[in-house]
Structures are given as C-alpha cells and as structure tokens.
Design a protein around this motif. Sequence first.
Motif, short mmCIF file in Angstrom:
data_model
loop_
_atom_site.label_atom_id
_atom_site.label_comp_id
_atom_site.label_asym_id
_atom_site.label_seq_id
_atom_site.Cartn_x
_atom_site.Cartn_y
_atom_site.Cartn_z
N LEU A 62 37.57 33.89 42.84
CA LEU A 62 38.58 34.61 42.06
C LEU A 62 38.42 34.31 40.57
CD1 LEU A 62 41.09 36.45 42.20
CD2 LEU A 62 42.48 34.38 42.33
N LEU A 63 38.10 33.06 40.25
CA LEU A 63 37.90 32.69 38.85
C LEU A 63 36.66 33.35 38.26
CD1 LEU A 63 38.85 28.89 38.86
CD2 LEU A 63 40.23 30.84 38.15
N VAL A 64 35.73 33.78 39.11
CA VAL A 64 34.57 34.55 38.64
C VAL A 64 34.92 36.03 38.55
CG1 VAL A 64 32.18 35.21 39.16
CG2 VAL A 64 32.95 32.88 39.62
N ALA A 65 35.66 36.53 39.56
CA ALA A 65 35.97 37.96 39.61
C ALA A 65 36.90 38.39 38.48
CB ALA A 65 36.59 38.31 40.97
N LEU A 66 37.87 37.54 38.13
CA LEU A 66 38.84 37.93 37.10
C LEU A 66 38.19 38.22 35.75
CD1 LEU A 66 41.93 35.63 37.82
CD2 LEU A 66 41.54 38.00 38.48
N PRO A 108 24.94 45.99 46.89
CA PRO A 108 25.90 45.59 47.93
C PRO A 108 26.00 44.08 48.12
CG PRO A 108 23.94 46.60 48.89
CD PRO A 108 23.87 46.83 47.43
N GLY A 109 24.89 43.35 47.93
CA GLY A 109 24.93 41.89 48.09
C GLY A 109 25.85 41.23 47.06
N ALA A 110 25.69 41.62 45.80
CA ALA A 110 26.53 41.05 44.75
C ALA A 110 27.98 41.50 44.91
CB ALA A 110 26.00 41.48 43.37
N PHE A 111 28.17 42.74 45.36
CA PHE A 111 29.52 43.24 45.59
C PHE A 111 30.23 42.42 46.67
CE2 PHE A 111 32.41 46.01 48.00
CZ PHE A 111 33.28 46.40 47.00
N PHE A 115 33.47 40.09 45.80
CA PHE A 115 34.75 40.55 46.35
C PHE A 115 34.82 40.34 47.87
CE2 PHE A 115 34.14 43.41 42.60
CZ PHE A 115 35.19 42.92 41.84
N PRO A 116 34.78 39.09 48.33
CA PRO A 116 35.02 38.87 49.76
C PRO A 116 36.48 39.13 50.10
CG PRO A 116 34.90 36.77 48.62
CD PRO A 116 34.54 37.83 47.61
N GLY A 117 36.80 39.11 51.40
CA GLY A 117 38.14 39.47 51.84
C GLY A 117 39.24 38.64 51.20
N GLY A 118 39.01 37.33 51.07
CA GLY A 118 40.04 36.46 50.49
C GLY A 118 40.31 36.80 49.04
N VAL A 119 39.28 37.13 48.28
CA VAL A 119 39.45 37.48 46.87
C VAL A 119 40.19 38.81 46.74
CG1 VAL A 119 38.21 38.14 44.77
CG2 VAL A 119 37.47 36.16 46.08
N VAL A 120 39.85 39.79 47.59
CA VAL A 120 40.53 41.08 47.55
C VAL A 120 42.02 40.91 47.86
CG1 VAL A 120 40.66 43.36 48.62
CG2 VAL A 120 38.44 42.35 48.15
N SER A 121 42.34 40.04 48.83
CA SER A 121 43.75 39.79 49.15
C SER A 121 44.48 39.16 47.97
CB SER A 121 43.85 38.89 50.38
OG SER A 121 43.26 39.50 51.51
#
Length: 473
Positions: A62-66, A108-111, A115-121
Amino acid sequence: MESAARERTGRTTLRRVLVGTMLIAVPAVVVVVVLGLGSAYEPVAGTAAKAASAGPDTYARLLVALPVILGACYLAGVLAKRLGQPPVIGEIVAGILLGPSLFGLVWPGAFGWLFPGGVVSAINILAQLGLIFFMYLVGSEIDLDAVRKRGFTAATVSQVSIALPMVSGIVLALGMYPVFGGDVGFLPFGLFIAVSMSVTAFPVLARILTDRGISKTPLGALALTCAAVDDVAAWCLLAVVVAVSQGGAPSEVFLTVGLTLVFVVLMLYVVRPLLVKVLARVPEPAVLAILLGGIMLSALATNEIGIHALFGAFLFGVIAPRKDPVVARAAGKLGSVTLTLLLPLFFAYTGLHTEFSLLGSGSLWLWTLAVTAVAVFGKWAGSTTAARLTGVGWRESLSLGALMNCRGLTELVVLNVGLQLKVISPTVFAMLVIMTLVSTIATAPALTLIAKFGKKSEKDSEKTAGPAAAESR
C-alpha cells in the motif's frame, strides 16, 4: 599499604565483572536451550500461518501503491488543465489507466504485484472514507440563498433537466434489460439507468465556470444553482433506487423511505440548530473533530436506514453552518486531505473495476454509443428547452444545456454505488463510465463553440439589420 589497597580494589572489580557476566550469560543460555527444545513443537495451524506469512505484505504494498496513484493523478491533472479541461478529468482518466484496461493489459505481472487483493481492499476503505468527506464538502458548497432567489427558473430548468433524461433513460432501459439485466429486477435496473442519465456534477461544473471566469455572470450563477438543485434531487433519487434494490417487499421499501424522511426532518430542525450552538461555544481545534464525527455518524445513520452512507454525509454538509469562519477553516483542512489524498484513491478504485476489454464486440460498442447519445441529448435538450421557455436567450440556453451535461465525479460515485449493489453488471458499468467521460470532456469545447458561433451570429445580424438596430440593442 597502598599496594594492598589497590590489590583489594582489583579483586572487587574482577568479582563484580564475573557476577555481572554470569547474570547475563546464564539467562541467555537458558533462553536459547528452551527455544531449541520448543522448536520441535509445531502448532496445529502452522501450515496456514506459514501460507499467510508468505503472502504479500499489504501495508508495504500500500505504501508503494499510494505514491504511484497520487503521482499519476497529479501528472494527468496537470496535462488535462493544459488541454483546457478541469484537472479532475485527468485524475479520472489516470485512475482508469491504472486499472486492467491499460496497466493490467500491458504489464499484468506488475499490475498483480502492485494491486493484490489486500491492497485493493485497503484502497476501497480509504476511498469510501474520502467519498463521505467529499459529499460533505459538496453539500456545504451549495448556496441555499441562491437557490431560493432564483427559485422559478432554477427549479424549472433543473427539474426538466432531470425529468427528460429519466424518461429517456427508462425507455433505454427497456431495450437494455433483456441483454444486460441478468438476475436484477427491471424496477431497480430501470430506475438506476434513469438516475445515471440525469446526474450533473456540481463540483466539476463549478471548477469549469471558475476556470473560464464566468462563475459570477448570470449564466454561471444560474448554472450553479440548477446544478445544486440537480445534486440534491440526484441523491434523493439514488436513495430511492438503493431502497428499492435492497428493500425486498413493498412494505420494507416504504419503511426505508419513511425513515429517510424522518432523518431529513431531524437533521433540519434538530441537528442543525444544535450544531450551530455547539460550534459557536467550543474552541477552534475541536470544530474539525466535531465535524468529522458528525459526518461519520450521519453517514452511519443513512447506511443503517437502508440508503447509502453518502446521502447522510451530503445532508450533514447542507445543514452545516456556512458563514462561520472557524467552520470554513476546518472545512478547508478537511478538503485539502480529501481532494489531495483520498479522492485519487477513489479514481484508482474505480479504474480497478473498469474493464473496457468487456466491450469486445461491435454490438456492445453500439450500445455504448446509444447510451452516450441518449444521456447527452436528454440532458442538453431538457435544460435548453426549459431555460428558453423561462425567458433565457438562445445562446445562454444552449450554454446552460452544455454545462448541465457535465457529469464528472458525481456520476462516478453513482455508478460505483450501482456496481456495489449489483444493480448493473461490470459491462454496463464500463459503458456508463465511457458516457461519463465523453459528456464531461465535451463540456468545455461545447461552451467555446457556442460562444464563438453566438458572437458570429450577433455580428451577422447587426450587419443585416443595420447600425440603427445595433444601436437599439
């Protein structure tokens, strides 16, 4: 004598060192031995625990995705502004491009890693929190005095600009339902399509008017007032859709609607005066905390009633004091965090659920074109006709129709509610997202074209009628 004293001191020091070492070493040895013996035992859920620990670290991801989401939305917003569009258009597009429609398709690999399921939640939770804060801000910006002053024209234009799109939306839903209805009843499906056709985005429209410098003109003031009335009506209609889709039996639907009316009355005549008194007496640092608590409790109340939490937050914004500078500063602090951090997460979450690949056939794209055409025509024709019948000039009426077609963020919120309730399928969701983008992006160019040809027609009429007619005008 001195040598004997030094010898005794040395022996004492050595004894202390040995004792201290033993006090540290012995417990350490005991701990190591016990841990070694205990490692032979394996808990019953050991395999599951290892599998869980082997999964992605949601917090770290999440700290990477934000930063990725915020950076993409900021850059896209800057680009949109340079292209003459409000920055929110770029942010919406950035959120969609981060989803499976582009990023997930190209890499798709980087995606999957980002954004795994926990991060999307986690993004969804933060986005929903940002939405209720945003709806408070929208409600607090609606100028109730302006609505009252321009009552007849604003009410006529706004109601017709809702009624005609809703009628055309119901007719469109009749054709769409056999293909896209699925297991949903026609009543919630048809009502939702009708509501999605009738939405106007008050915040985006206000930004467009400000950027073009016409927010204080009669046209700008009328457009803002009509959009404000539209916003209130849209959320009331959405509340009815939610009640119908979740209520089940007619008696439960009527109960939900009745509780909603009671809630509105309590907010207007009990909570509003109480809030004014409380905020006038507490110190300034406590104002923001009270507002945050009120927003969340109001959202919780409407969520428990059976309509969406957004309606409660919106209504709390409508009743909040407006002329108090302390409240305005608190709302500014809330807005800076909401608009900068939380709303981009909503765009990203919307993008993660928008798959344009679902529109893989030509027939689906024809349906998308039909949805867009019905939405644009219904809103533009309704707003323009109503404005013209109330005495507004043709150019201003056409401009008002273009402005009322701006759907933007409000439409995306409505669409996400429909997707969460499973009233619409992901395919219909993708169609309506495209309709939202087209109708919103077209607003600014349409205003420019109307202004250009309007001035040209005025000059031509002056040349034809002569200088005396021009002077009389």
